[in-house]
Enzyme design. Sequence first.
Site, PDB file in Angstrom:
ATOM      1  N   GLY A  28       7.053  42.575 -59.091  1.00 55.29           N
ATOM      2  CA  GLY A  28       6.690  42.910 -60.608  1.00 55.29           C
ATOM      3  C   GLY A  28       5.803  43.779 -60.567  1.00 55.29           C
ATOM      4  N   SER A  96       9.313  43.463 -53.168  1.00 53.47           N
ATOM      5  CA  SER A  96       8.587  44.521 -53.492  1.00 53.47           C
ATOM      6  C   SER A  96       6.828  44.309 -53.635  1.00 53.47           C
ATOM      7  CB  SER A  96       9.531  44.220 -54.777  1.00 53.47           C
ATOM      8  OG  SER A  96       9.637  44.895 -55.276  1.00 53.47           O
ATOM      9  N   TRP A  97       6.769  43.888 -55.373  1.00 52.56           N
ATOM     10  CA  TRP A  97       5.212  44.028 -55.340  1.00 52.56           C
ATOM     11  C   TRP A  97       4.661  43.571 -54.833  1.00 52.56           C
ATOM     12  CZ3 TRP A  97       0.934  46.167 -56.875  1.00 52.56           C
ATOM     13  CH2 TRP A  97      -0.419  45.998 -56.549  1.00 52.56           C
ATOM     14  N   ASP A 251      18.853  49.634 -51.009  1.00 51.99           N
ATOM     15  CA  ASP A 251      17.342  49.281 -52.178  1.00 51.99           C
ATOM     16  C   ASP A 251      16.792  50.848 -53.138  1.00 51.99           C
ATOM     17  OD1 ASP A 251      15.136  49.055 -53.060  1.00 51.99           O
ATOM     18  OD2 ASP A 251      14.528  47.409 -51.556  1.00 51.99           O
ATOM     19  N   HIS A 279      18.015  46.272 -53.576  1.00 48.28           N
ATOM     20  CA  HIS A 279      17.001  45.416 -53.372  1.00 48.28           C
ATOM     21  C   HIS A 279      16.800  44.443 -53.808  1.00 48.28           C
ATOM     22  CE1 HIS A 279      12.794  45.790 -54.077  1.00 48.28           C
ATOM     23  NE2 HIS A 279      12.408  45.305 -55.626  1.00 48.28           N
TER      24      HIS A 279
END
Length: 299
Positions: A28, A96-97, A251, A279
């Site tokens: 996120g 990711s986050w 990605d 991604h």
Amino acid sequence: MEVGDGHRIRCQEAGNPAGKPVVVLHGGPGSGIAPMARRHFDPAAYRIILFDQRGSGESTPGAEDLRANTLWHLVSDMEMLRERLGIESWQLFGGSWGATLALAYAETHPSRVSEIILRGVFTVRQSELDWIYRGGAANVFPREWEEFLAPIPQSRRDDPLAAYAELLEDPSEEVRHRAAIAWSTWEGATVSVQPQESFVRQYAEPGFALTFARLAVHYFSNGAWLEEGQLIRDAGKLAGIPGVIVQGRYDTVCPPTTAYELHQAWPGSELRLLEGAGHAVTDPGVLSALRAATDAFRE
């Protein structure tokens, strides 16, 4: 679990209570715990720990209250959770986050980390934010970029991130909702190497989009409270911690240059660059690479 500042975070365990502890860090910011996250681990071998980060999922308060909600609050929450569960050290797993949070925690508390598995590395450098929110990825997804810009007045399109920060605080609920859905849909449209309508629908769902957009814009507008380039600069602190970085060659959200630079700065890390993947965790080869890494670290 009460973590202070008026925040309660939802925590969950799965797998073997006596197994190897691993904490799963969702993306996120704002996406929350997903059932898929438990499936990366052999449940007979792992004690799988998940939590909704501040403002996300079933943690309270939600994204409407962003006070006391920073990267360093999340790092502190992780330490509180580790101590609450009586864990000496644990494996970190994040994409990711979630990779951002994993790196921030590991560089702060390296003695509490047994291994690290990352996917789609993101470190919140200005160049990374500019790529996805200032026109870099627009070269790959031009129609979707036009839709991302649609809620922003022409005079504010030189800095979409700043413009969205204003739109999401607009007095008009209609303006806020439109902005949140456009912000979130942009990620849904770019997350997979093969665009999938199911991702777009998931990210465009109003309840998800409002949380996702508010938290992402809040964090990214503040550079996640990191010094520029801090996570790669300080990757030497991870020396001695075994790590695997799984990265899609194509990605568009988090281009592989970040994963490569982290790999170079992190002594002993292994970079698995996947041809044909973007991604999304469901892109070709990503799930098998992640599960190979968790299986290798089972013992």
